[in-house]
Structure formats: C-alpha cells, structure tokens
Design a protein around this motif. Structure first.
Motif, PDB file in Angstrom:
ATOM      1  N   PHE A  69      51.938  29.021  38.582  1.00 22.39           N
ATOM      2  CA  PHE A  69      52.127  29.996  39.298  1.00 22.39           C
ATOM      3  C   PHE A  69      50.639  30.229  40.076  1.00 22.39           C
ATOM      4  CE2 PHE A  69      55.685  32.038  37.302  1.00 22.39           C
ATOM      5  CZ  PHE A  69      56.623  32.072  38.329  1.00 22.39           C
ATOM      6  N   GLU A  70      50.428  30.732  41.216  1.00 24.66           N
ATOM      7  CA  GLU A  70      49.123  30.910  41.766  1.00 24.66           C
ATOM      8  C   GLU A  70      48.584  32.175  40.880  1.00 24.66           C
ATOM      9  OE1 GLU A  70      47.147  32.836  45.862  1.00 24.66           O
ATOM     10  OE2 GLU A  70      49.206  32.337  45.658  1.00 24.66           O
ATOM     11  N   GLY A  71      47.279  31.717  40.507  1.00 23.15           N
ATOM     12  CA  GLY A  71      46.602  32.619  39.516  1.00 23.15           C
ATOM     13  C   GLY A  71      46.674  32.506  38.175  1.00 23.15           C
ATOM     14  N   ALA A  72      47.395  31.629  37.630  1.00 18.87           N
ATOM     15  CA  ALA A  72      47.775  31.248  36.208  1.00 18.87           C
ATOM     16  C   ALA A  72      46.482  30.697  35.484  1.00 18.87           C
ATOM     17  CB  ALA A  72      48.936  30.218  36.132  1.00 18.87           C
ATOM     18  N   LYS A  73      45.943  29.736  36.329  1.00 22.45           N
ATOM     19  CA  LYS A  73      44.819  28.953  35.649  1.00 22.45           C
ATOM     20  C   LYS A  73      43.433  30.067  35.773  1.00 22.45           C
ATOM     21  CE  LYS A  73      41.960  24.908  36.086  1.00 22.45           C
ATOM     22  NZ  LYS A  73      41.572  23.634  36.932  1.00 22.45           N
ATOM     23  N   GLU A  74      43.317  30.801  36.620  1.00 24.14           N
ATOM     24  CA  GLU A  74      42.423  31.712  36.811  1.00 24.14           C
ATOM     25  C   GLU A  74      42.614  32.936  35.541  1.00 24.14           C
ATOM     26  OE1 GLU A  74      42.684  29.814  40.457  1.00 24.14           O
ATOM     27  OE2 GLU A  74      44.013  30.686  39.400  1.00 24.14           O
ATOM     28  N   TYR A  88      55.591  46.309  28.628  1.00 20.32           N
ATOM     29  CA  TYR A  88      54.922  46.274  29.879  1.00 20.32           C
ATOM     30  C   TYR A  88      56.034  45.542  30.835  1.00 20.32           C
ATOM     31  CZ  TYR A  88      50.919  48.417  28.005  1.00 20.32           C
ATOM     32  OH  TYR A  88      49.968  49.006  27.306  1.00 20.32           O
ATOM     33  N   VAL A  89      56.284  45.612  31.864  1.00 21.69           N
ATOM     34  CA  VAL A  89      56.903  44.625  32.884  1.00 21.69           C
ATOM     35  C   VAL A  89      55.942  44.487  34.006  1.00 21.69           C
ATOM     36  CG1 VAL A  89      58.788  44.292  34.592  1.00 21.69           C
ATOM     37  CG2 VAL A  89      58.971  45.495  32.279  1.00 21.69           C
ATOM     38  N   ILE A  90      55.478  43.154  34.027  1.00 25.24           N
ATOM     39  CA  ILE A  90      54.619  42.723  35.452  1.00 25.24           C
ATOM     40  C   ILE A  90      55.288  41.897  36.173  1.00 25.24           C
ATOM     41  CG2 ILE A  90      52.521  43.079  33.807  1.00 25.24           C
ATOM     42  CD1 ILE A  90      52.672  40.077  33.638  1.00 25.24           C
ATOM     43  N   SER A  91      54.602  41.820  37.482  1.00 28.64           N
ATOM     44  CA  SER A  91      55.374  40.699  38.610  1.00 28.64           C
ATOM     45  C   SER A  91      54.453  39.897  38.844  1.00 28.64           C
ATOM     46  CB  SER A  91      55.592  41.915  39.827  1.00 28.64           C
ATOM     47  OG  SER A  91      54.358  42.544  40.130  1.00 28.64           O
ATOM     48  N   HIS A  92      52.912  39.567  38.287  1.00 31.14           N
ATOM     49  CA  HIS A  92      52.319  38.606  38.639  1.00 31.14           C
ATOM     50  C   HIS A  92      51.450  38.356  37.179  1.00 31.14           C
ATOM     51  CE1 HIS A  92      48.776  36.370  39.967  1.00 31.14           C
ATOM     52  NE2 HIS A  92      49.518  36.121  40.939  1.00 31.14           N
ATOM     53  N   VAL A  93      51.174  37.071  36.829  1.00 30.96           N
ATOM     54  CA  VAL A  93      50.649  36.659  35.649  1.00 30.96           C
ATOM     55  C   VAL A  93      49.313  37.345  35.585  1.00 30.96           C
ATOM     56  CG1 VAL A  93      49.711  34.347  36.887  1.00 30.96           C
ATOM     57  CG2 VAL A  93      50.084  34.603  34.470  1.00 30.96           C
ATOM     58  N   GLY A  94      48.549  37.647  36.818  1.00 27.78           N
ATOM     59  CA  GLY A  94      47.405  38.109  36.580  1.00 27.78           C
ATOM     60  C   GLY A  94      47.319  39.406  36.183  1.00 27.78           C
ATOM     61  N   ASP A  95      48.518  40.299  36.199  1.00 26.31           N
ATOM     62  CA  ASP A  95      48.642  41.487  35.895  1.00 26.31           C
ATOM     63  C   ASP A  95      48.495  41.804  34.329  1.00 26.31           C
ATOM     64  OD1 ASP A  95      48.985  42.224  38.448  1.00 26.31           O
ATOM     65  OD2 ASP A  95      51.431  42.203  38.216  1.00 26.31           O
ATOM     66  N   ASN A 155      55.986  28.311  37.710  1.00 28.42           N
ATOM     67  CA  ASN A 155      57.092  28.551  38.913  1.00 28.42           C
ATOM     68  C   ASN A 155      58.017  27.719  38.450  1.00 28.42           C
ATOM     69  OD1 ASN A 155      58.486  29.721  40.823  1.00 28.42           O
ATOM     70  ND2 ASN A 155      57.067  29.202  42.314  1.00 28.42           N
ATOM     71  N   THR A 156      59.506  27.841  38.338  1.00 29.07           N
ATOM     72  CA  THR A 156      60.112  26.907  37.841  1.00 29.07           C
ATOM     73  C   THR A 156      61.421  26.757  38.551  1.00 29.07           C
ATOM     74  OG1 THR A 156      59.442  27.353  35.793  1.00 29.07           O
ATOM     75  CG2 THR A 156      61.610  26.152  35.871  1.00 29.07           C
ATOM     76  N   TYR A 157      62.001  25.592  38.868  1.00 26.70           N
ATOM     77  CA  TYR A 157      63.344  25.314  39.571  1.00 26.70           C
ATOM     78  C   TYR A 157      64.007  24.452  38.572  1.00 26.70           C
ATOM     79  CZ  TYR A 157      66.484  23.290  42.825  1.00 26.70           C
ATOM     80  OH  TYR A 157      67.668  23.080  43.473  1.00 26.70           O
ATOM     81  N   ARG A 158      65.234  24.710  38.357  1.00 22.20           N
ATOM     82  CA  ARG A 158      66.214  24.362  37.395  1.00 22.20           C
ATOM     83  C   ARG A 158      67.749  23.910  38.049  1.00 22.20           C
ATOM     84  NH1 ARG A 158      64.197  29.034  35.202  1.00 22.20           N
ATOM     85  NH2 ARG A 158      63.137  28.916  33.366  1.00 22.20           N
TER      86      ARG A 158
END
Length: 276
Positions: free
Chosen positions: A148-153, A252-259, A15-18
C-alpha cells in the motif's frame, strides 16, 4: 514502556488481488476474499504451495495437480482452517486428488498477472482450498500483493519511534521475507504460513517480551490475534465485506496504514489507552 506492532500482510500492508477457481463448476472467481471463502465451511482448509508461478505455468496443463505436486516433491503450508486438521490428513487428500488439473491453477495465475503485472514490487502466492468432507480440492487460488502507498514509510517511522514491527501472515515465508526486505522489517520478525491460531500464539508470546502488543489486521483470520492483543486495529483500506464480530473485536478501525502512527504515539504517551 515497550510496544510491539504485529501486522498481517495481505490487505494490511499489501494491496491484494485474489482469484479462485471453482474446480467442479470450472468457474473463475476474480476478486474473491479467499479467507472468507475458506471460513464459510468448517470443512475447508486453505493451503499455500511453495512453488514459483513460472514453474507451474511451464507444466503441462492437463496434468493432475496432485501428480505434479508429488512428482516435484512440493510440500504445502496450512494457511487457514476453522477446525483442527492434521498435515497428514491434508497430504493424503491433496496428493491423491483426481479432479484438479495444473491448468486450473494456471488460469488463476494468468488472471492475477494480467491485473498486477505493472506493479514494481509484486508478490504472487498460489495454493488451494481443500474440502475435507468431500475429500477433494474445491478451489485453486492465486493471490497477488503489492505494498500500500505509505506502508514502507509507516514501518520506517515506527522503527524511528523505537517500536519493533513484526509480520504474521498466512502467506508463504519466502515471499514474505522478500516483501519484508522491501518494507524494512527484519526477516527474523517474519512469521509465514501462520494459521489463525498460530497468529494468536505469536501475539501471546510477544506479550511476554513487551509491555503491550498491538495487532493490525483486516480479515476474519485475524480475529483470534485481535482477542489476544492489548490493542487491536482493524484496517479497511482493502475494499471488501467483513463480519461484524471483527469490528466488535477491534479497538480502532482505520482506513489507511499510516493511521496507525497516531494510535501508537498515544499508547506510548498513555499506556492505559489500550484495553489492558
């Protein structure tokens, strides 16, 4: 059937803030998408600086950034550019700029830190956008990123599935390696300061080792890698506008890394699911 998954970093795993600062107008631009900003002009080059934020903050703000970089023998990495530009040309301009002050970059760092300081795992990268036609530093930039939440998992599950993961990103390597350690990605599978053409080459090279290569990214700088990959996944978990050509290039287009997990599972079961 072997599959390799290549992740972009900022906006994909992180998750990035620039923040960018327009040097000539002395205007801070919080929340800007720096890659898109770079791509709006063929003369712009996005570079990253391998220097710790605390060292920049400690420097006198009125010092020319070019002088600070030269005096401290700080190099640079080319993160993003639309046309071929040599490192020598960039260096000649970067180290002779007479307009940008250290304080311009300090302002970006302080803004990002103020937004992200409560994150437990935070990566800060600073750099600049150069305008080769104007022969000057056009913007100073700082980027803060946290998983992002779920990235490591997600990475853990992919590894348990026997799927190796890689990172190909324009961010500097030292910061990426620390984040990769946290996520569980081996350092020898991390490619930092990767321009769009380098990302595409990484994907092409991996295709010689694996039956299929999946590229997961979120920005226009991933377009070349998307086109080279067997399967391209666009993630829109990071808010922001994206060009239509990026959506057209994605399978594919996804909205969460876990997808990504059910997509990879489907590819393992049915290889012909990919465009190849």
């Amino acid at each position: 059937m072997t599959i390799a998954v290549v992740f972009d970093s900022a906006g994909t795993l992180l998750n990035t803030y620039r923040v960018a600062k327009d040097v000539s107008r002395q205007v801070l631009m919080p929340g800007i998408e720096t890659t898109t900003l770079t791509f709006t002009s063929p003369d712009r080059v996005l570079i990253v600086l391998p220097v710790h934020s605390k060292h920049i903050i400690a420097a006198p703000p009125d010092t020319l950034l070019s002088t600070y970089l030269s005096d401290n023998q700080i190099g640079f990495g080319i993160s993003c550019t639309r046309k071929i530009t040599t490192a020598e040309e960039i260096g000649d301009m970067l180290y002779t700029d007479t307009h940008t002050r250290v304080g311009d970059l300090q302002e970006c760092i302080r803004n990002v830190w103020g937004v992200c300081r409560d994150e437990t795992m935070l990566s800060l990268n600073s750099g600049a956008i150069l305008n080769m036609a104007h022969k000057s530093i056009e913007f100073t930039i700082t980027v803060g990123g946290w998983p992002f939440e779920g990235a490591k998992e997600t990475i853990t599950i992919l590894h348990r599935m026997g799927v190796p993961t890689f990172i190909a990103s324009g961010d500097r390597s030292t910061k990426l390696e620390i984040m990769a350690d946290h996520l569980g990605i081996p350092r020898d599978r991390v490619y930092g300061v990767a321009t769009p053409s380098v990302k595409a080459q990484i994907v092409s090279d991996l295709k010689n080792e694996y039956d299929q290569v999946v590229m997961i990214g979120d920005g226009i700088n991933d377009l070349g890698a998307f086109k080279k990959a067997d399967t391209a996944i666009l993630t829109v978990q990071q808010a922001g506008d994206r060009p239509e050509e990026l959506f057209r290039a994605a399978d594919y287009v996804i909205s969460h890394v876990g997808d990504v997990l059910p997509i990879i599972q489907a590819l393992l079961k049915c290889p012909n699911t990919s465009r190849s």
